[in-house]
Design an enzyme around this catalytic site. Structure first.
Site, PDB file in Angstrom:
ATOM      1  N   TYR A  68       0.822  -1.213   0.000  1.00  0.00           N
ATOM      2  CA  TYR A  68       0.000   0.000   0.000  1.00  0.00           C
ATOM      3  C   TYR A  68       0.854   1.261   0.000  1.00  0.00           C
ATOM      4  CZ  TYR A  68      -3.582   3.394   0.760  1.00  0.00           C
ATOM      5  OH  TYR A  68      -4.397   4.470   0.585  1.00  0.00           O
ATOM      6  N   PHE A 120      -5.258  21.881 -23.967  1.00  0.00           N
ATOM      7  CA  PHE A 120      -5.942  20.667 -24.414  1.00  0.00           C
ATOM      8  C   PHE A 120      -7.353  20.679 -23.803  1.00  0.00           C
ATOM      9  CE2 PHE A 120      -6.946  16.129 -23.597  1.00  0.00           C
ATOM     10  CZ  PHE A 120      -7.128  15.763 -24.906  1.00  0.00           C
ATOM     11  N   ASP A 121      -8.279  19.865 -24.322  1.00  0.00           N
ATOM     12  CA  ASP A 121      -9.687  19.997 -23.887  1.00  0.00           C
ATOM     13  C   ASP A 121      -9.904  19.777 -22.385  1.00  0.00           C
ATOM     14  OD1 ASP A 121      -9.438  17.220 -24.049  1.00  0.00           O
ATOM     15  OD2 ASP A 121     -10.997  16.946 -25.563  1.00  0.00           O
ATOM     16  N   ASP A 211       2.780  21.346 -19.808  1.00  0.00           N
ATOM     17  CA  ASP A 211       1.895  20.195 -19.985  1.00  0.00           C
ATOM     18  C   ASP A 211       2.670  19.301 -20.963  1.00  0.00           C
ATOM     19  OD1 ASP A 211       0.116  18.305 -20.818  1.00  0.00           O
ATOM     20  OD2 ASP A 211      -1.513  19.695 -21.263  1.00  0.00           O
ATOM     21  N   ALA A 213       2.810  16.050 -21.995  1.00  0.00           N
ATOM     22  CA  ALA A 213       2.342  14.712 -22.369  1.00  0.00           C
ATOM     23  C   ALA A 213       3.215  14.087 -23.461  1.00  0.00           C
ATOM     24  CB  ALA A 213       0.889  14.777 -22.832  1.00  0.00           C
ATOM     25  N   LYS A 254       0.825   8.767 -22.950  1.00  0.00           N
ATOM     26  CA  LYS A 254       1.402   9.010 -24.280  1.00  0.00           C
ATOM     27  C   LYS A 254       2.878   8.575 -24.240  1.00  0.00           C
ATOM     28  CE  LYS A 254      -2.286  11.866 -24.076  1.00  0.00           C
ATOM     29  NZ  LYS A 254      -3.153  11.875 -22.894  1.00  0.00           N
ATOM     30  N   HIS A 446     -18.007  17.356 -27.224  1.00  0.00           N
ATOM     31  CA  HIS A 446     -17.706  16.392 -28.277  1.00  0.00           C
ATOM     32  C   HIS A 446     -17.731  14.940 -27.803  1.00  0.00           C
ATOM     33  CE1 HIS A 446     -14.141  17.872 -26.330  1.00  0.00           C
ATOM     34  NE2 HIS A 446     -13.436  16.845 -26.728  1.00  0.00           N
TER      35      HIS A 446
HETATM   36  N1  F0G Z   1      -2.638  17.254 -21.957  1.00  0.00           N
HETATM   37  C1  F0G Z   1      -2.543  16.916 -23.253  1.00  0.00           C
HETATM   38  C2  F0G Z   1      -1.703  17.743 -24.165  1.00  0.00           C
HETATM   39  C3  F0G Z   1      -3.227  15.797 -23.739  1.00  0.00           C
HETATM   40  O1  F0G Z   1      -3.129  15.488 -25.030  1.00  0.00           O
HETATM   41  C4  F0G Z   1      -4.014  15.035 -22.847  1.00  0.00           C
HETATM   42  C5  F0G Z   1      -4.766  13.876 -23.314  1.00  0.00           C
HETATM   43  C6  F0G Z   1      -4.076  15.429 -21.500  1.00  0.00           C
HETATM   44  C7  F0G Z   1      -3.366  16.537 -21.095  1.00  0.00           C
HETATM   45  C8  F0G Z   1      -4.892  14.669 -20.498  1.00  0.00           C
HETATM   46  O2  F0G Z   1      -4.280  13.485 -20.180  1.00  0.00           O
HETATM   47  O3  F0G Z   1      -5.885  11.739 -20.976  1.00  0.00           O
HETATM   48  O4  F0G Z   1      -4.076  11.205 -19.338  1.00  0.00           O
HETATM   49  O5  F0G Z   1      -6.025  12.567 -18.658  1.00  0.00           O
HETATM   50  N2  F0G Z   1      -4.946  13.632 -24.527  1.00  0.00           N
HETATM   51  C9  F0G Z   1      -5.611  12.480 -25.120  1.00  0.00           C
HETATM   52  C10 F0G Z   1      -5.742  12.706 -26.591  1.00  0.00           C
HETATM   53  C11 F0G Z   1      -6.868  12.061 -24.456  1.00  0.00           C
HETATM   54  O6  F0G Z   1      -6.409  11.901 -27.265  1.00  0.00           O
HETATM   55  O7  F0G Z   1      -5.152  13.660 -27.127  1.00  0.00           O
HETATM   56  P1  F0G Z   1      -5.115  12.169 -19.771  1.00  0.00           P
END
Ligand code: F0G
Length: 463
Positions: A68, A120-121, A211, A213, A254, A446
């Site tokens: 844990y 990002f969204d 950010d 990723a 990613k 979306h």
């Molecule tokens: N920041 C970026 C630039 C991303 O592309 C994503 C996720 C996130 C943050 C959020 O990360 O999914 O681990 O919570 N992008 C995916 C995509 C979902 O299809 O571009 P997460």
């Protein structure tokens, strides 16, 4: 360009008839997010958590320590992340957006502004949920989809400086640079841009975060495109990028080469303490953050593999080849091609469809109907403003479709198939119908929106 691996475990992919696909898409409310994976032949919806793991990752996963607290796997993971980023404080999370929520609610105050090259969204949504205002300042070159400028992911430095010096300057609580810029063509951010952001943020005492990723893919493109970095390894470039910022939030789904995971990297011990309390309450103890020991092991190994120049070279080359195949069929996409995704210019391919008929979404649906290919719209359905009746009142600047490329998954034959389906649409684009929204959620539309095709007889009243 030979990939530095061979295939050892395979997964069958489904082939449906055209009739079955028509039925499946109608049942999904004409939203590919609602399709079942077994209804899809080639899945280009996302590069997130969809890659193949390596034998080394699966071997160390068996060593996962599921204690844990204080698990061996945590120490392996945190050592790898600290070595890569240089940040002393690392908080694990189950995926990127959990990190965004924890970071933003502890760093941003209601009424503040978060400035980005492009949020990002989910990042956009989490800034909102923290009571702050997300503001995008992409560089001017990004607006020309055809320009081959090497760093169209950069933030507009003059615009950033104007905000920081202007009446809103006091309200800026964070500058967040997304590498690579997923919202605008997978374009990289240059090290020169990151350095300039660091200088501006220091001068104005504003926190600067990444950010990150796709930190390894950004590093690869820097090594190819930015003078002065040709002899640097991708790992050295990534490390330098992290060094320039005050901290980061990273989705490891990613460039962690794994199905789950993420982390927050921090220098500020007080912010770390606040975020840690929140993490323990909402994600899990601070040595696992919602992840299993075997996930932490796969991630630690994935972070080594992802900066291998042979891997990055082959991945970038594969995306470029798909881009070339698509261009050869007369279909335009955002130039120059990035690595994790290609962005088709649906507005240009389907000029018979107005923005309110969602040409990007229409192209995405057609790729599914004709070839079982799933992808995501990045156009007016995603970014446009709608009224209460779901009618489009202001369109997105571009009508795009993102073809995301899962890591180590598809071969050139799969790509040739995608290009052939697109070529068929490009020969007779007018057969592609527009779409109309039937129902829509208030936030992150979306994902759950439902639509229906607009038949020619109903086009007149749809406008
Ligand atoms: N920041 C970026 C630039 C991303 O592309 C994503 C996720 C996130 C943050 C959020 O990360 O999914 O681990 O919570 N992008 C995916 C995509 C979902 O299809 O571009 P997460």
């Amino acid at each position: 360009m030979l990939p530095p691996y061979r295939i050892k475990v395979v997964e069958p992919i489904p082939f449906l008839s055209a009739e079955e696909r028509r039925h499946a898409l109608a049942g999904a409310g004409y939203n590919p997010f609602n399709l079942r994976a077994e209804q899809i032949t080639i899945d280009l919806l996302s590069d997130s958590g969809t890659g193949a793991t390596s034998v080394a990752q699966e071997a160390v996963a068996a060593l996962g320590d599921e204690s844990y607290a204080g698990a061996r796997s945590w120490f392996r993971f945190v050592a790898e992340v600290q070595d890569l980023t240089g940040y002393p404080h690392i908080l694990p999370v189950h995926q990127g957006r959990a990190g965004e929520r924890i970071l933003f609610t502890n760093l941003l105050k209601p009424g503040q502004i978060c400035i980005s090259n492009t949020h990002f969204d989910t990042t956009h949504a989490n800034v909102h949920l923290a009571g702050a205002e997300p503001r995008d300042l992409p560089c001017a070159e990004a607006a020309d989809l055809d320009s081959v400028d090497p760093f169209k992911g950069n933030i507009d430095l003059d615009a950033l400086e104007r905000v920081l010096n202007g009446p809103d300057g006091e309200r800026v609580g964070l500058v967040l640079i997304t590498v690579t810029n997923n919202g605008l063509g997978a374009q990289p951010v240059s090290m020169a841009n990151l350095e300039a952001v660091r200088d501006l943020c220091r001068r104005h005492r504003v926190p600067f975060y990444l950010d990150a990723a796709r930190f390894a893919e950004n590093a690869w493109l820097v090594s190819r495109r930015e003078p002065g970095y040709r002899t640097w390894s991708p790992r050295q470039i990534a490390r330098r990028a992290f060094e320039l910022a005050d901290g980061c939030v990273v989705s490891l789904k990613k460039d962690g080469l794994s199905a789950v995971g993420g982390f927050i990297g921090l220098r500020d011990p007080d912010l770390h303490a606040r975020c840690e309390a929140n993490l323990i309450a909402t994600e899990g103890f601070s040595t696992y953050g919602g992840l299993a020991g075997h996930d932490l092991e796969r991630l630690a190994q994935g972070l080594r593999e992802v900066v291998d120049p042979a891997y990055l070279r082959a991945r970038a080359a594969a995306t470029s080849r798909l881009a070339q195949m698509i261009n050869d069929e007369g279909v335009d996409l955002i130039q120059p091609p990035g690595i994790h995704a290609l962005y088709l210019n649906a507005g240009r391919l389907l000029p018979h469809l107005a923005a309110h008929q969602f040409p990007g979404h229409a192209l995405g649906c057609q790729l599914y109907l004709d070839g079982g290919i799933r992808c995501a719209e990045l156009g007016s359905l995603y970014l446009g403003r709608l009224d209460d009746q779901h009618r489009l009142v202001s369109p997105a600047p571009f009508e795009l479709v993102r073809l995301a490329i899962p890591r180590r998954v598809y071969s050139d034959e799969h790509f040739q198939y995608v290009a052939a389906i697109l070529a068929d649409i490009a020969k007779d684009p007018e057969r592609v119908p527009g779409y109309r929204i039937v129902s829509s959620p208030p936030l992150l539309r979306h994902f759950k929106v439902r639509l229906e095709p607009v038949t020619r007889s109903s086009t007149v009243d749809a406008g």
